[in-house]
Motif scaffolding. Structure first.
Motif, PDB file in Angstrom:
ATOM      1  N   ASP A 190     -28.135  31.267  13.297  1.00 52.86           N
ATOM      2  CA  ASP A 190     -27.318  32.145  14.139  1.00 52.86           C
ATOM      3  C   ASP A 190     -27.938  33.516  14.362  1.00 52.86           C
ATOM      4  OD1 ASP A 190     -25.517  30.125  14.227  1.00 52.86           O
ATOM      5  OD2 ASP A 190     -24.162  30.957  12.718  1.00 52.86           O
ATOM      6  N   ILE A 191     -28.691  33.999  13.394  1.00 48.48           N
ATOM      7  CA  ILE A 191     -29.197  35.366  13.489  1.00 48.48           C
ATOM      8  C   ILE A 191     -30.706  35.374  13.724  1.00 48.48           C
ATOM      9  CG2 ILE A 191     -29.240  37.633  12.398  1.00 48.48           C
ATOM     10  CD1 ILE A 191     -26.403  36.473  12.809  1.00 48.48           C
ATOM     11  N   PRO A 197     -32.246  33.161  17.126  1.00 44.29           N
ATOM     12  CA  PRO A 197     -32.095  33.754  18.466  1.00 44.29           C
ATOM     13  C   PRO A 197     -32.885  35.046  18.626  1.00 44.29           C
ATOM     14  CG  PRO A 197     -29.943  33.318  17.472  1.00 44.29           C
ATOM     15  CD  PRO A 197     -30.953  33.010  16.435  1.00 44.29           C
ATOM     16  N   LEU A 198     -33.011  35.802  17.549  1.00 48.19           N
ATOM     17  CA  LEU A 198     -33.696  37.089  17.671  1.00 48.19           C
ATOM     18  C   LEU A 198     -35.206  36.921  17.802  1.00 48.19           C
ATOM     19  CD1 LEU A 198     -31.674  39.318  15.177  1.00 48.19           C
ATOM     20  CD2 LEU A 198     -31.778  39.522  17.649  1.00 48.19           C
ATOM     21  N   LEU A 252     -17.259  30.694  11.906  1.00 49.49           N
ATOM     22  CA  LEU A 252     -17.801  29.971  10.748  1.00 49.49           C
ATOM     23  C   LEU A 252     -16.696  29.230  10.010  1.00 49.49           C
ATOM     24  CD1 LEU A 252     -20.362  32.462   9.174  1.00 49.49           C
ATOM     25  CD2 LEU A 252     -20.827  30.443  10.546  1.00 49.49           C
ATOM     26  N   GLY A 295     -25.144  46.841  10.521  1.00 47.40           N
ATOM     27  CA  GLY A 295     -25.617  45.463  10.652  1.00 47.40           C
ATOM     28  C   GLY A 295     -24.912  44.695  11.746  1.00 47.40           C
ATOM     29  N   LEU A 296     -24.604  45.356  12.858  1.00 46.85           N
ATOM     30  CA  LEU A 296     -24.056  44.628  14.006  1.00 46.85           C
ATOM     31  C   LEU A 296     -25.137  43.721  14.575  1.00 46.85           C
ATOM     32  CD1 LEU A 296     -22.052  47.369  15.941  1.00 46.85           C
ATOM     33  CD2 LEU A 296     -21.227  45.713  14.277  1.00 46.85           C
ATOM     34  N   PHE A 297     -24.772  42.499  14.967  1.00 45.20           N
ATOM     35  CA  PHE A 297     -25.761  41.566  15.496  1.00 45.20           C
ATOM     36  C   PHE A 297     -26.120  41.970  16.917  1.00 45.20           C
ATOM     37  CE2 PHE A 297     -22.920  38.765  12.781  1.00 45.20           C
ATOM     38  CZ  PHE A 297     -23.644  39.019  11.631  1.00 45.20           C
ATOM     39  N   PRO A 298     -27.378  42.331  17.163  1.00 45.55           N
ATOM     40  CA  PRO A 298     -27.730  42.905  18.462  1.00 45.55           C
ATOM     41  C   PRO A 298     -27.716  41.901  19.606  1.00 45.55           C
ATOM     42  CG  PRO A 298     -29.681  42.662  17.099  1.00 45.55           C
ATOM     43  CD  PRO A 298     -28.512  42.289  16.239  1.00 45.55           C
ATOM     44  N   HIS A 299     -27.769  40.594  19.287  1.00 40.69           N
ATOM     45  CA  HIS A 299     -27.818  39.604  20.364  1.00 40.69           C
ATOM     46  C   HIS A 299     -26.437  39.047  20.678  1.00 40.69           C
ATOM     47  CE1 HIS A 299     -28.026  37.681  16.520  1.00 40.69           C
ATOM     48  NE2 HIS A 299     -27.824  36.492  17.028  1.00 40.69           N
ATOM     49  N   MET A 300     -25.397  39.689  20.138  1.00 40.28           N
ATOM     50  CA  MET A 300     -24.051  39.209  20.411  1.00 40.28           C
ATOM     51  C   MET A 300     -23.224  40.339  21.024  1.00 40.28           C
ATOM     52  SD  MET A 300     -23.056  37.049  17.029  1.00 40.28           S
ATOM     53  CE  MET A 300     -24.209  35.958  16.192  1.00 40.28           C
ATOM     54  N   ARG A 355     -27.138  28.841   8.086  1.00 40.84           N
ATOM     55  CA  ARG A 355     -26.420  29.428   9.216  1.00 40.84           C
ATOM     56  C   ARG A 355     -26.990  30.801   9.559  1.00 40.84           C
ATOM     57  NH1 ARG A 355     -23.910  25.953  11.612  1.00 40.84           N
ATOM     58  NH2 ARG A 355     -24.832  27.076  13.337  1.00 40.84           N
ATOM     59  N   GLN A 356     -27.368  31.575   8.535  1.00 39.39           N
ATOM     60  CA  GLN A 356     -27.972  32.879   8.810  1.00 39.39           C
ATOM     61  C   GLN A 356     -29.217  32.692   9.665  1.00 39.39           C
ATOM     62  OE1 GLN A 356     -28.737  35.139   5.171  1.00 39.39           O
ATOM     63  NE2 GLN A 356     -26.879  34.306   4.302  1.00 39.39           N
ATOM     64  N   TYR A 375     -28.634  42.627   9.015  1.00 39.50           N
ATOM     65  CA  TYR A 375     -28.010  41.580   9.829  1.00 39.50           C
ATOM     66  C   TYR A 375     -27.706  40.372   8.956  1.00 39.50           C
ATOM     67  CZ  TYR A 375     -30.216  44.130  13.719  1.00 39.50           C
ATOM     68  OH  TYR A 375     -30.644  45.069  14.605  1.00 39.50           O
ATOM     69  N   ARG A 383     -14.853  43.761  12.623  1.00 42.25           N
ATOM     70  CA  ARG A 383     -15.505  42.521  12.213  1.00 42.25           C
ATOM     71  C   ARG A 383     -15.147  42.175  10.766  1.00 42.25           C
ATOM     72  NH1 ARG A 383     -21.985  42.123  12.358  1.00 42.25           N
ATOM     73  NH2 ARG A 383     -21.711  43.483  10.568  1.00 42.25           N
ATOM     74  N   ALA A 409     -24.155  38.794   7.913  1.00 40.17           N
ATOM     75  CA  ALA A 409     -23.811  37.396   8.172  1.00 40.17           C
ATOM     76  C   ALA A 409     -23.335  36.726   6.887  1.00 40.17           C
ATOM     77  CB  ALA A 409     -25.009  36.653   8.753  1.00 40.17           C
ATOM     78  N   TYR A 454     -17.523  36.282  14.738  1.00 37.48           N
ATOM     79  CA  TYR A 454     -18.514  35.450  14.051  1.00 37.48           C
ATOM     80  C   TYR A 454     -17.979  34.796  12.780  1.00 37.48           C
ATOM     81  CZ  TYR A 454     -22.799  33.959  11.806  1.00 37.48           C
ATOM     82  OH  TYR A 454     -23.748  33.204  11.185  1.00 37.48           O
TER      83      TYR A 454
END
Ligand SMILES: Nc1ncnc2c1ncn2[C@@H]1O[C@H](COP(=O)(O)OP(=O)(O)OP(=O)(O)O)[C@@H](O)[C@H]1O
Ligand SMILES: [Mg+2]
Lengths: 364, 268
Positions: free
Chosen positions: B182-183, B186-187, A103, A86-91, B178-179, B165, A147, B169, A99
């Motif tokens: 932030d997630i 943008p996607l 927060l 579950g790595l955030f692909p846009h970061m 926030r999920q 994802y 992370r 988060a 992250y």
């Protein structure tokens, strides 16, 4: 900082399926605990219950004695390395790792210092600006690990974090887990179906089967005293023999297998009628010369069925008079007995255990 | 032999593709050509005669310009509302489990109601409820028309937002909002932009519903249709040509960056 976990008669039912079935377990603060079990036995479900991603249908989960019911995942002192990462692909790598701290309100130099040290810890120093989508599998695993670790959690959950890595990387990451456990002092719960990982890392482990915990013990105990036939099979004690009766003479107990009196150690509270004899392959010694006198009371006389060359050793398949088989290994430079020969097999203390037959297929 | 067969079938496939593309694109391109013809009768101009005089004449056509302004305004409002509503509908779809398919079909259904029927029905209902035909009624009708398309576009883009994802988060301390911020947001941003442009163009070009629902100020397609019947002035070709060119430009703006990104590297 480490947190203890109390799991009391927890059940998670999906309709008629009980993915976790009446599990009770106490995990000590700072312990490295491993959940071992085959696919679909409910390991991930139990982990999700601890992490707060799912709620039990029965029972109670507490951290340091504090009931966690109704507290969502984002407010539990737990961090998870998911099976799917579950790595955030846009970061970027750094944004992923930072992250959780963002927060919490951390910014600027303090934030980047924490990110850098977390990346150092997993040996990814300088990888901060990289695109997570362009990393190798092992690097991605380590980003996910960093992370979670950067949050300095009291409890770290690891759901099959090594699946899909090649053997070399697996060993490297496995050692890293041990190192990080010592360094962080957090309570680690590792889920795996690979026993090597479990044995080398855990303080204690549990074997899970169909939603239930079959045995909770220190790793060595699974070999000295497997709770039942399922556990024995699972840890690689494959030879499970049915017997015709149990004879107790003073301190010693013998099981009667095809006329042979086999000295056994009682593994647990097993009813003689519902027990089997488990033979540990590492405690069987083959004397290839049938003429050796059986002055040793702990020897069995068995017939050779077949032999197979395995490179560093030979596998010799032996049979009792009633046809039940045992495989014993023999060093490669030893003379190999021929099929049909009668040989004597020495049994070292603790080599045979009388255990419950629970978990054996009915036909056996 | 195998190779010859391969070339042959490839040739056939390309021929069919080319024919298909010609059938699709020839009419608007013909119209575009006509719009540059100085003659009053429609026809393709000679290369030497090319002129933009009809385009220049457009500014003098107050009726057309007013209709265009009305259409652009309606399209803008429709696109904003359709994108927002479709986003909510798509998020709801993500949360639903068993009733997912029912929800999907419910949102999609207006797409399959013929424009004539929907326009007529809406105008009857509005009349009955005492709502006067105006820009708002057209927007209402266009929203029904554009929403399903925007929904599909956003739903498609939501497929990149993996459950893991959001779980990760949450694990790191993010609440639901926030999920999303932030997630998820943008996607799916490219999907939102596409949905907006889709809805905008669908509204801009819609005729049937607007025909029934427009108040005093008609939309551009309705006015163009009226002018066609009244004996066409070449300015309507120029107007069509201009809209066609702007539409192509919009699509290029949406698709262009995506194409470039694909060429730049095998990004996931
Ligand atoms: N959301 C769900 N709905 C219905 N059944 C589920 C759900 N999640 C899990 N299950 C069922 O619960 C059982 C245990 O699943 P779980 O994912 O915990 O297995 P696992 O031990 O993690 O397996 P693996 O090693 O393959 O990851 C399975 O039979 C699975 O089908
Ligand atoms: Mg799992």
């Amino acid at each position: 900082m480490a947190i203890s976990i109390q799991i009391e008669t927890v059940t998670r039912a999906f309709g008629p399926v009980r993915a976790v079935d009446d599990v009770s377990l106490e995990i000590r603060a700072g312990e490295f605990f491993t959940l071992l079990g085959s696919s679909g036995c409910g390991k991930s479900t139990l982990l999700k219950l601890i992490g707060g991603f799912d709620a039990p249908t029965g029972g109670r989960i507490a951290f340091d004695g504090r009931d966690m019911a109704g507290i969502p995942a984002n407010r539990r002192p737990v961090n998870t390395v998911f099976q799917s990462l579950g790595l955030f692909p846009h970061m970027t790598v750094a944004e992923n790792v930072g992250y959780g701290l963002r927060l919490k309100g951390l910014r600027g130099a303090a934030l980047s210092a924490r990110i850098d040290s977390a990346l150092e810890m997993v040996e990814l120093g300088g990888f901060g600006p990289r695109d997570v989508n362009l990393l190798s599998g092992g690097q991605r695993q380590r980003v996910a690990l960093a992370r979670a670790l950067v949050m300095e959690p009291g409890i770290l959950l690891l759901d099959e974090p090594l699946t899909g890595l090649d053997e070399r990387l697996r060993q490297q990451m496995r050692d890293e887990f041990g190192r990080l456990h010592k360094r962080t002092g957090a309570t680690f719960i590792l889920v795996t179906h690979n026993q090597d990982e479990a044995l080398s890392l855990s303080d204690r482990m549990a074997v899970m089967h169909r939603g239930r915990l079959e045995q909770i013990d220190a790793p060595a105990r699974f070999f000295e005293a497997p709770a039942n036939a399922f556990v024995a099979r699972f840890v690689g004690i494959d030879t499970l023999l049915t017997h015709q009766g149990v004879i107790r003479e003073g301190d010693a107990t013998h099981a009667l297998i095809a006329g042979e009196k086999v000295p056994v150690r009682i593994g647990g509270p097993a009813e003689p009628a519902e027990s089997v004899v488990a033979l540990r392959p590492d405690r069987l010694l083959l004397h290839p010369h049938s003429e050796i006198e059986l002055k040793n009371a702990l020897a069995l006389r068995l017939k050779v069925v077949e032999t197979r060359y395995r490179g560093l050793h030979h596998d010799v398949t032996l049979a009792f008079a009633d046809g039940q088989r045992v495989v014993v290994s023999l060093e490669a430079d030893q003379p190999v007995p021929a099929p049909g020969d009668l040989v004597s097999v020495g049994l070292k203390p603790g080599g045979a255990m009388l255990i419950s037959n629970a978990g054996l297929p009915a036909a056996a | 032999m195998m190779q010859a067969e391969g070339t042959l079938s490839r040739l056939a496939i390309w021929t069919i593709t080319a024919l298909g593309l010609i059938v699709i694109y020839a009419p608007p391109l013909y119209l575009l050509g006509v719009s540059f013809n100085p003659a009053l009768q429609p026809g393709l101009p000679h290369l030497a005669d090319l002129t933009v005089k009809w385009y220049l004449a457009l500014s003098g056509e107050t009726q057309l310009v007013a209709a265009l302004e009305q259409s652009l305004l309606i399209a803008l409002v429709t696109a904003i509302l359709a994108t927002l509503l479709a986003l909510f509908a798509a998020l709801a779809h993500m949360e639903l489990h068993q009733r997912r398919t029912a929800w999907f079909l419910t949102v999609l259904l207006p797409m399959f109601v013929p424009g004539v029927i929907q326009g007529l029905a809406l105008s009857a209902v509005f009349q009955r409820a005492g709502i006067k035909a105006s820009m708002l009624t057209v927007i209402g009708g266009h929203l029904l028309w554009a929403l399903p398309f925007a929904f599909i576009v956003i739903l498609t883009s939501l497929s990149v937002v993996k459950r893991s994802y959001l779980m990760a988060a949450a694990d790191l301390g993010a609440g639901r909002l926030r999920q999303f911020l932030d997630i998820t947001l943008p996607l799916i941003r490219p999907g939102l932009v596409s949905a907006f442009i889709f809805a905008f163009l669908l509204s801009l070009n819609e005729f049937t519903r607007a025909f029934y629902l427009a108040g005093r100020q008609n939309t551009l397609p309705v006015v163009l249709f009226g002018k066609m019947n009244a004996g066409a002035s070449p300015t309507i070709y120029a107007m069509s040509g201009a809209i066609f060119l702007v539409s192509v430009l919009c699509v290029a703006l949406v698709a262009g960056p995506a194409l470039l990104r694909r060429r730049a590297g095998p990004a996931e």
